[in-house]
Scaffold this motif. Structure first.
Motif, PDB file in Angstrom:
ATOM      1  N   PHE A 101     -61.953 143.656  23.117  1.00 27.51           N
ATOM      2  CA  PHE A 101     -61.239 142.760  22.199  1.00 27.51           C
ATOM      3  C   PHE A 101     -60.673 141.563  22.940  1.00 27.51           C
ATOM      4  O   PHE A 101     -60.677 140.448  22.416  1.00 27.51           O
ATOM      5  N   TYR A 102     -60.154 141.785  24.157  1.00 23.00           N
ATOM      6  CA  TYR A 102     -59.602 140.649  24.886  1.00 23.00           C
ATOM      7  C   TYR A 102     -60.706 139.654  25.263  1.00 23.00           C
ATOM      8  O   TYR A 102     -60.541 138.442  25.124  1.00 23.00           O
ATOM      9  N   LYS A 103     -61.842 140.162  25.749  1.00 24.02           N
ATOM     10  CA  LYS A 103     -62.921 139.270  26.183  1.00 24.02           C
ATOM     11  C   LYS A 103     -63.480 138.443  25.028  1.00 24.02           C
ATOM     12  O   LYS A 103     -64.055 137.383  25.245  1.00 24.02           O
ATOM     13  N   ARG A 104     -63.274 138.936  23.813  1.00 26.65           N
ATOM     14  CA  ARG A 104     -63.700 138.170  22.631  1.00 26.65           C
ATOM     15  C   ARG A 104     -62.578 137.281  22.091  1.00 26.65           C
ATOM     16  O   ARG A 104     -62.692 136.704  21.022  1.00 26.65           O
ATOM     17  N   ASN A 105     -61.487 137.207  22.835  1.00 24.24           N
ATOM     18  CA  ASN A 105     -60.345 136.365  22.441  1.00 24.24           C
ATOM     19  C   ASN A 105     -59.707 136.799  21.126  1.00 24.24           C
ATOM     20  O   ASN A 105     -59.138 135.982  20.396  1.00 24.24           O
ATOM     21  N   TYR A 106     -59.781 138.101  20.809  1.00 26.85           N
ATOM     22  CA  TYR A 106     -59.155 138.593  19.594  1.00 26.85           C
ATOM     23  C   TYR A 106     -57.676 138.916  19.814  1.00 26.85           C
ATOM     24  O   TYR A 106     -56.897 138.896  18.867  1.00 26.85           O
ATOM     25  N   ILE A 107     -57.301 139.260  21.024  1.00 24.25           N
ATOM     26  CA  ILE A 107     -55.960 139.784  21.298  1.00 24.25           C
ATOM     27  C   ILE A 107     -55.422 139.224  22.600  1.00 24.25           C
ATOM     28  O   ILE A 107     -56.158 138.642  23.400  1.00 24.25           O
ATOM     29  N   GLU A 108     -54.099 139.429  22.784  1.00 26.76           N
ATOM     30  CA  GLU A 108     -53.478 139.107  24.060  1.00 26.76           C
ATOM     31  C   GLU A 108     -53.033 140.366  24.797  1.00 26.76           C
ATOM     32  O   GLU A 108     -52.520 140.297  25.908  1.00 26.76           O
ATOM     33  N   GLY A 109     -53.203 141.506  24.197  1.00 24.87           N
ATOM     34  CA  GLY A 109     -52.791 142.731  24.866  1.00 24.87           C
ATOM     35  C   GLY A 109     -52.891 143.927  23.939  1.00 24.87           C
ATOM     36  O   GLY A 109     -53.579 143.890  22.914  1.00 24.87           O
ATOM     37  N   LEU A 110     -52.170 144.973  24.298  1.00 21.02           N
ATOM     38  CA  LEU A 110     -52.301 146.264  23.628  1.00 21.02           C
ATOM     39  C   LEU A 110     -50.946 146.814  23.229  1.00 21.02           C
ATOM     40  O   LEU A 110     -49.996 146.796  24.024  1.00 21.02           O
ATOM     41  N   PHE A 111     -50.847 147.286  22.001  1.00 21.80           N
ATOM     42  CA  PHE A 111     -49.710 148.076  21.548  1.00 21.80           C
ATOM     43  C   PHE A 111     -50.249 149.456  21.222  1.00 21.80           C
ATOM     44  O   PHE A 111     -51.086 149.616  20.331  1.00 21.80           O
ATOM     45  N   LEU A 112     -49.775 150.470  21.956  1.00 21.44           N
ATOM     46  CA  LEU A 112     -50.349 151.807  21.818  1.00 21.44           C
ATOM     47  C   LEU A 112     -49.270 152.829  21.520  1.00 21.44           C
ATOM     48  O   LEU A 112     -48.287 152.957  22.249  1.00 21.44           O
ATOM     49  N   SER A 113     -49.465 153.554  20.431  1.00 20.35           N
ATOM     50  CA  SER A 113     -48.595 154.659  20.064  1.00 20.35           C
ATOM     51  C   SER A 113     -49.477 155.864  19.765  1.00 20.35           C
ATOM     52  O   SER A 113     -50.701 155.805  19.910  1.00 20.35           O
ATOM     53  N   SER A 114     -48.864 156.953  19.325  1.00 21.65           N
ATOM     54  CA  SER A 114     -49.674 158.141  19.055  1.00 21.65           C
ATOM     55  C   SER A 114     -48.874 159.179  18.294  1.00 21.65           C
ATOM     56  O   SER A 114     -47.638 159.253  18.403  1.00 21.65           O
ATOM     57  N   GLY A 115     -49.597 159.988  17.521  1.00 20.49           N
ATOM     58  CA  GLY A 115     -49.019 161.225  17.030  1.00 20.49           C
ATOM     59  C   GLY A 115     -48.925 162.210  18.192  1.00 20.49           C
ATOM     60  O   GLY A 115     -49.523 161.988  19.251  1.00 20.49           O
ATOM     61  N   ILE A 116     -48.188 163.274  18.005  1.00 17.82           N
ATOM     62  CA  ILE A 116     -48.017 164.261  19.078  1.00 17.82           C
ATOM     63  C   ILE A 116     -49.099 165.320  18.944  1.00 17.82           C
ATOM     64  O   ILE A 116     -49.189 166.012  17.925  1.00 17.82           O
ATOM     65  N   ILE A 117     -49.936 165.438  19.966  1.00 16.43           N
ATOM     66  CA  ILE A 117     -50.983 166.460  19.978  1.00 16.43           C
ATOM     67  C   ILE A 117     -50.748 167.415  21.148  1.00 16.43           C
ATOM     68  O   ILE A 117     -50.342 167.008  22.229  1.00 16.43           O
ATOM     69  N   ARG A 118     -50.974 168.694  20.914  1.00 16.83           N
ATOM     70  CA  ARG A 118     -50.757 169.769  21.892  1.00 16.83           C
ATOM     71  C   ARG A 118     -49.290 169.884  22.260  1.00 16.83           C
ATOM     72  O   ARG A 118     -48.643 170.875  21.980  1.00 16.83           O
TER      73      ARG A 118
END
Length: 414
Positions: A101-118
């Protein structure tokens, strides 16, 4: 169940992430890569913006690692008992998506969250591995925001700060009673304990950076949190008070407010309708009053109605001024900056220009009009050269005269 491809996973997990508001990418510096080279940047051109359904601008790849969860929080669409389609990325898949996504100039970075697994620790390990791989294996210098898990081992949360620009630990609900009712598996004391630990680690990182230039950066954009508005019975006054306490105790960069949105297959204890989006907006305005306008939390609460709710038809700054008319009108040519900031319709930039301009000459109402968006909102509350609001400040219908003609989401005048 059929195996999902990357595109299908992305559709599910990007949509599931839209309920988290705390994804701003402000307040960080550009990272140096190996030999001055690397991929990504938090500065410069090439950002494609996407918009959430409620109008927020999103310039990050904002996704969940998974929307599966062992917790059963009533307000969460991804809770254990929810009947939603589940998906899960591997850490490597998130890394490759971010780079693509960055190389295609779609974003400037990442926001990452998650549900709790295990378990909380296992999930936190996966989140940290994404950030570690981006930084160390791919020399990614773009922005990374990780949502951390309060129940995880403090050492894992600390590792998140070593790779992320910003970390966030969501308090979710503004009161302990709301948390116990809607998210009984979560502990308010544990959440705040994690925030306290992160604050200490950020301060230690800043101190180390000052003493040793080679010291690694630690969450340079600080930590933030989010509160859901309207899922429980908390009043605006309680929300404002909680936000102020969090700012003071944990040096948060931002408290984000997210209006509760009814979800599919909702729990019976939740409201059937979302609160007015204007309520969320008024809370952001009250947040600005405390952070930039010198208002104390108790003063913002004073702007609320008897039920503790901020008026929806006027902004909290105007509401406060109408309740305390004895403080007005203010002489713009003589009043100190902190008093000028309390005048409805004057933003920080306008006040600073007034303070600078009046060093050279006395300012008239026309001068003020050139510095603000709407002089009509300002003039009942000021005295200027050749202008005094005779009987205007005390008019019984002043609120009606100053109310916006339409319910538009306007910020304070710049």
């Amino acid at each position: 169940m059929a195996q999902l491809d990357t595109r299908q996973k992305l559709a599910i997990l990007a949509d599931a992430a839209k309920y988290d508001a705390s994804c701003a990418s402000s307040g960080t510096a550009k990272r140096d890569g190996v030999g001055g080279k690397g991929i990504g940047s938090t500065e410069g051109m090439g950002i494609c913006h996407a918009y959430a359904p409620d109008g927020r601008c999103i310039s990050l790849l904002k996704i969940l690692l998974t929307n599966s969860c062992i917790f059963d929080c009533h307000y969460c669409i991804n809770r254990k008992s929810s009947n939603v389609r589940r998906a899960r990325f591997t850490a490597e898949e998130v890394v490759q998506l971010t780079l693509a996504f960055y190389k295609r100039n779609y974003i400037e970075g990442l926001f990452l969250s998650s549900g709790i697994i295990r378990s909380s620790n296992y999930t936190m390990e996966q989140l940290v591995e994404v950030a570690r791989s981006l930084r160390e294996d791919h020399d990614f210098r773009g922005y990374i925001h990780l949502k951390t898990i309060p129940d995880a081992d403090p050492e894992l949360v600390h590792k998140a700060g070593l790779h992320a620009d910003r970390v966030s630990i969501n308090v979710e609900l503004p009161t302990e009673r709301g948390l116990k009712r809607l998210a009984p598996q979560k502990d308010g004391a544990r959440i705040e304990g994690a925030m306290k630990g992160m604050k200490s680690a950020i301060e230690e990182g800043k101190d180390a950076k000052q003493r040793f230039k080679s010291a690694p950066s630690f969450a340079p954009a600080g930590q933030s949190t989010q509160m859901i508005v309207g899922a429980d019975s908390a009043s605006d006054g309680e929300i404002v008070t909680t936000a102020s306490r969090l700012y003071d105790r944990f040096a948060l960069r931002r408290v984000y407010y997210s209006a509760f949105s009814p979800i599919p297959d909702a729990s019976a204890v939740l409201p059937l309708q979302r609160p007015p989006l204007m309520r969320e907006h008024r809370l952001y305005q009250s947040d600005w009053l405390m952070r930039f306008y010198g208002f104390k939390p108790a003063e913002v609460v004073q702007a609320a109605d008897a039920d503790g709710m901020l008026p929806l038809d006027i902004d909290p700054k105007l509401a406060w001024a109408l309740k305390f008319r004895e403080h007005f009108p203010v002489d713009i040519n003589r009043a100190p900056r902190e008093v000028l900031l309390r005048i409805p319709g004057l933003g920080v930039k306008a006040v600073d220009r007034i303070v600078t301009s009046r060093r050279w000459r006395r300012l008239s109402l026309d001068d003020v009009a050139r510095l603000t968006v709407s002089v009509a909102k300002v003039r009942p509350f000021i005295v200027a050269e050749g202008w005094r609001p005779t009987l205007l400040t005390d008019r019984a219908d002043l609120k009606q005269r100053l109310k916006p003609k339409t319910e538009q989401l306007e910020l304070f005048a710049a």
